[in-house]
Motif scaffolding. Structure first.
Motif, PDB file in Angstrom:
ATOM      1  N   VAL A  67       0.931  -1.184  -0.067  1.00  0.00           N
ATOM      2  CA  VAL A  67       0.230   0.218  -0.013  1.00  0.00           C
ATOM      3  C   VAL A  67       0.910   1.263  -0.009  1.00  0.00           C
ATOM      4  O   VAL A  67       0.401   2.352  -0.406  1.00  0.00           O
ATOM      5  CB  VAL A  67      -0.871  -0.005   1.222  1.00  0.00           C
ATOM      6  CG1 VAL A  67      -1.966  -0.898   1.063  1.00  0.00           C
ATOM      7  CG2 VAL A  67      -0.419  -0.096   2.653  1.00  0.00           C
ATOM      8  N   GLN A  68       2.085   1.225   0.719  1.00  0.00           N
ATOM      9  CA  GLN A  68       3.027   2.326   0.492  1.00  0.00           C
ATOM     10  C   GLN A  68       4.426   1.782   0.392  1.00  0.00           C
ATOM     11  O   GLN A  68       4.813   0.718   0.534  1.00  0.00           O
ATOM     12  CB  GLN A  68       2.965   2.893   1.685  1.00  0.00           C
ATOM     13  CG  GLN A  68       1.536   3.477   2.222  1.00  0.00           C
ATOM     14  CD  GLN A  68       0.859   4.536   1.387  1.00  0.00           C
ATOM     15  OE1 GLN A  68       1.374   5.280   0.612  1.00  0.00           O
ATOM     16  NE2 GLN A  68      -0.388   4.565   1.727  1.00  0.00           N
ATOM     17  N   ARG A  69       5.055   2.661  -0.494  1.00  0.00           N
ATOM     18  CA  ARG A  69       6.710   2.295  -0.580  1.00  0.00           C
ATOM     19  C   ARG A  69       7.330   3.410   0.044  1.00  0.00           C
ATOM     20  O   ARG A  69       7.317   4.556  -0.580  1.00  0.00           O
ATOM     21  CB  ARG A  69       7.002   2.191  -1.974  1.00  0.00           C
ATOM     22  CG  ARG A  69       6.466   0.850  -2.505  1.00  0.00           C
ATOM     23  CD  ARG A  69       7.207   0.657  -4.024  1.00  0.00           C
ATOM     24  NE  ARG A  69       6.521  -0.579  -4.479  1.00  0.00           N
ATOM     25  CZ  ARG A  69       7.036  -1.792  -4.265  1.00  0.00           C
ATOM     26  NH1 ARG A  69       8.089  -1.878  -3.302  1.00  0.00           N
ATOM     27  NH2 ARG A  69       6.634  -2.842  -4.705  1.00  0.00           N
ATOM     28  N   ILE A  70       7.880   3.559   1.116  1.00  0.00           N
ATOM     29  CA  ILE A  70       8.940   4.497   1.718  1.00  0.00           C
ATOM     30  C   ILE A  70      10.083   3.685   2.283  1.00  0.00           C
ATOM     31  O   ILE A  70       9.951   2.774   2.952  1.00  0.00           O
ATOM     32  CB  ILE A  70       8.068   4.960   2.829  1.00  0.00           C
ATOM     33  CG1 ILE A  70       6.365   5.728   2.545  1.00  0.00           C
ATOM     34  CG2 ILE A  70       8.645   6.087   3.780  1.00  0.00           C
ATOM     35  CD1 ILE A  70       5.790   6.164   3.590  1.00  0.00           C
ATOM     36  N   ASN A  71      11.327   4.687   1.959  1.00  0.00           N
ATOM     37  CA  ASN A  71      12.659   4.183   2.424  1.00  0.00           C
ATOM     38  C   ASN A  71      12.745   4.629   3.879  1.00  0.00           C
ATOM     39  O   ASN A  71      13.843   4.191   4.342  1.00  0.00           O
ATOM     40  CB  ASN A  71      13.654   4.666   1.407  1.00  0.00           C
ATOM     41  CG  ASN A  71      13.716   3.730   0.117  1.00  0.00           C
ATOM     42  OD1 ASN A  71      12.934   3.020  -0.118  1.00  0.00           O
ATOM     43  ND2 ASN A  71      14.779   3.853  -0.664  1.00  0.00           N
ATOM     44  N   ASP A  72      12.127   5.701   4.380  1.00  0.00           N
ATOM     45  CA  ASP A  72      12.696   6.074   5.636  1.00  0.00           C
ATOM     46  C   ASP A  72      12.088   5.177   6.656  1.00  0.00           C
ATOM     47  O   ASP A  72      11.067   5.345   6.847  1.00  0.00           O
ATOM     48  CB  ASP A  72      12.440   7.633   5.947  1.00  0.00           C
ATOM     49  CG  ASP A  72      12.849   8.023   7.038  1.00  0.00           C
ATOM     50  OD1 ASP A  72      12.990   7.523   8.207  1.00  0.00           O
ATOM     51  OD2 ASP A  72      13.444   9.241   7.031  1.00  0.00           O
ATOM     52  N   PHE A  73      12.851   4.442   7.452  1.00  0.00           N
ATOM     53  CA  PHE A  73      12.592   3.525   8.420  1.00  0.00           C
ATOM     54  C   PHE A  73      11.692   4.257   9.479  1.00  0.00           C
ATOM     55  O   PHE A  73      10.662   3.761  10.296  1.00  0.00           O
ATOM     56  CB  PHE A  73      13.455   2.567   8.855  1.00  0.00           C
ATOM     57  CG  PHE A  73      13.934   1.599   7.925  1.00  0.00           C
ATOM     58  CD1 PHE A  73      13.170   1.055   7.264  1.00  0.00           C
ATOM     59  CD2 PHE A  73      15.453   1.124   7.935  1.00  0.00           C
ATOM     60  CE1 PHE A  73      13.444   0.184   6.224  1.00  0.00           C
ATOM     61  CE2 PHE A  73      15.871   0.259   7.167  1.00  0.00           C
ATOM     62  CZ  PHE A  73      14.834  -0.138   6.137  1.00  0.00           C
ATOM     63  N   HIS A  74      11.894   5.596  10.017  1.00  0.00           N
ATOM     64  CA  HIS A  74      11.447   6.081  10.769  1.00  0.00           C
ATOM     65  C   HIS A  74       9.816   6.584  10.558  1.00  0.00           C
ATOM     66  O   HIS A  74       8.930   6.371  11.081  1.00  0.00           O
ATOM     67  CB  HIS A  74      11.990   7.433  11.453  1.00  0.00           C
ATOM     68  CG  HIS A  74      13.526   7.216  11.981  1.00  0.00           C
ATOM     69  ND1 HIS A  74      14.492   7.186  11.085  1.00  0.00           N
ATOM     70  CD2 HIS A  74      14.071   7.050  13.329  1.00  0.00           C
ATOM     71  CE1 HIS A  74      15.636   7.117  11.801  1.00  0.00           C
ATOM     72  NE2 HIS A  74      15.089   6.834  13.081  1.00  0.00           N
ATOM     73  N   VAL A  75       9.832   6.916   9.145  1.00  0.00           N
ATOM     74  CA  VAL A  75       8.515   7.098   8.772  1.00  0.00           C
ATOM     75  C   VAL A  75       7.733   5.826   8.708  1.00  0.00           C
ATOM     76  O   VAL A  75       6.438   6.093   9.067  1.00  0.00           O
ATOM     77  CB  VAL A  75       8.593   7.840   7.347  1.00  0.00           C
ATOM     78  CG1 VAL A  75       6.999   7.850   6.679  1.00  0.00           C
ATOM     79  CG2 VAL A  75       9.243   9.074   7.581  1.00  0.00           C
ATOM     80  N   VAL A  76       8.297   4.742   8.299  1.00  0.00           N
ATOM     81  CA  VAL A  76       7.413   3.405   8.064  1.00  0.00           C
ATOM     82  C   VAL A  76       6.952   2.979   9.463  1.00  0.00           C
ATOM     83  O   VAL A  76       5.998   2.841   9.533  1.00  0.00           O
ATOM     84  CB  VAL A  76       8.497   2.290   7.550  1.00  0.00           C
ATOM     85  CG1 VAL A  76       8.064   0.913   7.737  1.00  0.00           C
ATOM     86  CG2 VAL A  76       8.795   2.485   6.161  1.00  0.00           C
ATOM     87  N   ALA A  77       7.796   3.403  10.729  1.00  0.00           N
ATOM     88  CA  ALA A  77       7.529   3.000  11.987  1.00  0.00           C
ATOM     89  C   ALA A  77       6.342   3.596  12.315  1.00  0.00           C
ATOM     90  O   ALA A  77       5.402   3.091  13.010  1.00  0.00           O
ATOM     91  CB  ALA A  77       8.761   2.877  12.993  1.00  0.00           C
ATOM     92  N   ALA A  78       6.494   5.000  12.062  1.00  0.00           N
ATOM     93  CA  ALA A  78       5.342   5.862  12.325  1.00  0.00           C
ATOM     94  C   ALA A  78       3.864   5.486  11.728  1.00  0.00           C
ATOM     95  O   ALA A  78       2.613   5.429  12.545  1.00  0.00           O
ATOM     96  CB  ALA A  78       5.506   7.251  12.056  1.00  0.00           C
ATOM     97  N   LEU A  79       3.816   5.111  10.377  1.00  0.00           N
ATOM     98  CA  LEU A  79       2.874   4.519   9.794  1.00  0.00           C
ATOM     99  C   LEU A  79       2.333   3.185  10.423  1.00  0.00           C
ATOM    100  O   LEU A  79       1.078   2.857  10.444  1.00  0.00           O
ATOM    101  CB  LEU A  79       3.214   4.332   8.251  1.00  0.00           C
ATOM    102  CG  LEU A  79       3.235   5.721   7.550  1.00  0.00           C
ATOM    103  CD1 LEU A  79       3.774   5.583   6.003  1.00  0.00           C
ATOM    104  CD2 LEU A  79       2.042   6.530   7.502  1.00  0.00           C
ATOM    105  N   VAL A  80       3.306   2.213  10.690  1.00  0.00           N
ATOM    106  CA  VAL A  80       2.833   0.914  11.223  1.00  0.00           C
ATOM    107  C   VAL A  80       2.036   1.155  12.494  1.00  0.00           C
ATOM    108  O   VAL A  80       1.112   0.733  12.892  1.00  0.00           O
ATOM    109  CB  VAL A  80       4.050   0.290  11.475  1.00  0.00           C
ATOM    110  CG1 VAL A  80       3.635  -1.021  12.404  1.00  0.00           C
ATOM    111  CG2 VAL A  80       4.762  -0.398  10.258  1.00  0.00           C
TER     112      VAL A  80
END
Length: 308
Positions: free
Chosen positions: A222-235
């Protein structure tokens, strides 16, 4: 044949053209072309051929570029032999790392190298697709790169590859997710989940492909994002699950990392160097500190260096 002419030939091979090679060598395209022309006159055979807008090496050019690596290594070994008699080798060493690797390793590396004295580190973050890491070694002394478990060898230019650590990739889920209470999850448990993952071509994407293959169905990304901090926030906000590296992603109060079973879910973090630059004494000192730091961070031994 001059050393700088051989260097120009190597750069053209690695980067596919005179303009790109000139940027790496900090020369004008005209200067690179002149060096290639002089080298070809000396060699007596065609060394390059035009392919579209780029330049490719002929078989003779490939053979000479391979030999040029040996020449560059010999020159640096000669310099290192003299530097070994200095009380404290001095110089500047450039180091790059992908973003999460930079966060994990660069602060400690700066402290360790600073304690040695005499060596200045120039650090940068280079988050590129897996196939582009090797080319960075033409302008950076030590390139910290990563690739998924089971990936093939680095290609593109001759390299010295120094293993640093293996970092497991865990399944990141929000705290209220049903899998958050599990000790580990299997690929089949993740069927039907919304996934947040990195862009195509980046190393973690290959691990998700392996998970999907074991689960027997393609992932719903559903999303492709390389910044793991942003990924963690979305999770944490409930927008999907992801794969996050255990050491370098950093803790998030709204995320639980659950180990993944039945699939090799990890990435190998390695230092890539051109063989000639690996002979420089100051580079070797920095590399020693980097290897020791990686062993400390991962809590385990580091495998022996190997070729590309």
């Amino acid at each position: 044949m001059e050393v700088h002419q051989l260097e120009a030939l190597r750069a053209v091979r690695a980067h596919g053209g005179v303009t790109a090679a000139a940027a790496v060598l900090h020369l004008t395209p005209s200067a690179v072309s002149q060096q290639l022309a002089a080298l070809q006159r000396d060699a007596g055979v065609p060394l390059t051929r035009r392919v579209g807008r780029g330049l490719r090496l002929t078989p003779a050019g490939e053979a000479l570029a391979d030999a040029a690596v040996d020449v560059a290594v010999a020159v640096e070994r000669a310099r290192a032999a003299c530097a070994a008699f200095l009380d404290r080798p001095e110089g500047t060493v450039s180091v790059s790392a992908f973003q999460s690797g930079a966060q994990l390793l660069l602060p400690g590396l700066l402290a360790r190298v600073g304690a040695l004295g005499g060596i200045a580190l120039e650090c940068s973050d280079e988050d590129v697709a897996q196939g582009d890491f090797a080319a960075l070694t033409d302008r950076i002394d030590v390139v910290v790169a990563h690739r998924p478990d089971g990936a093939g060898p680095w290609s593109g230019v001759p390299l010295r590859v120094v293993p640093l650590l293996r970092e497991p990739l865990d399944v990141a889920v929000p705290l209220d997710h049903p899998l958050a209470a599990e000790e580990r999850v299997r690929p089949g448990d993740l069927a039907g989940e919304d996934w947040i993952t990195v862009r195509e071509g980046f190393p973690v994407a290959g691990v998700l492909d392996a998970v999907a293959a074991r689960a027997g169905r393609p992932p719903r990304i559903v999303q492709r994002i390389n910044d793991f901090h942003v990924v963690a926030a979305l999770v944490a906000a409930g927008h999907g699950v992801s794969l996050l590296p255990r050491f370098s992603a950093g803790p998030h109060p709204g995320v639980r990392l659950v180990p993944l079973a039945d699939v090799a879910a990890g990435r190998r973090v390695e230092a890539l160097l051109r063989p000639d630059r690996a002979e420089r004494l100051v580079v070797r000192r920095v590399l020693d500190e980097l290897v020791a730091l990686a062993r400390e961070v991962s809590g385990g031994p580091t495998p022996a260096p190997r070729g590309a």
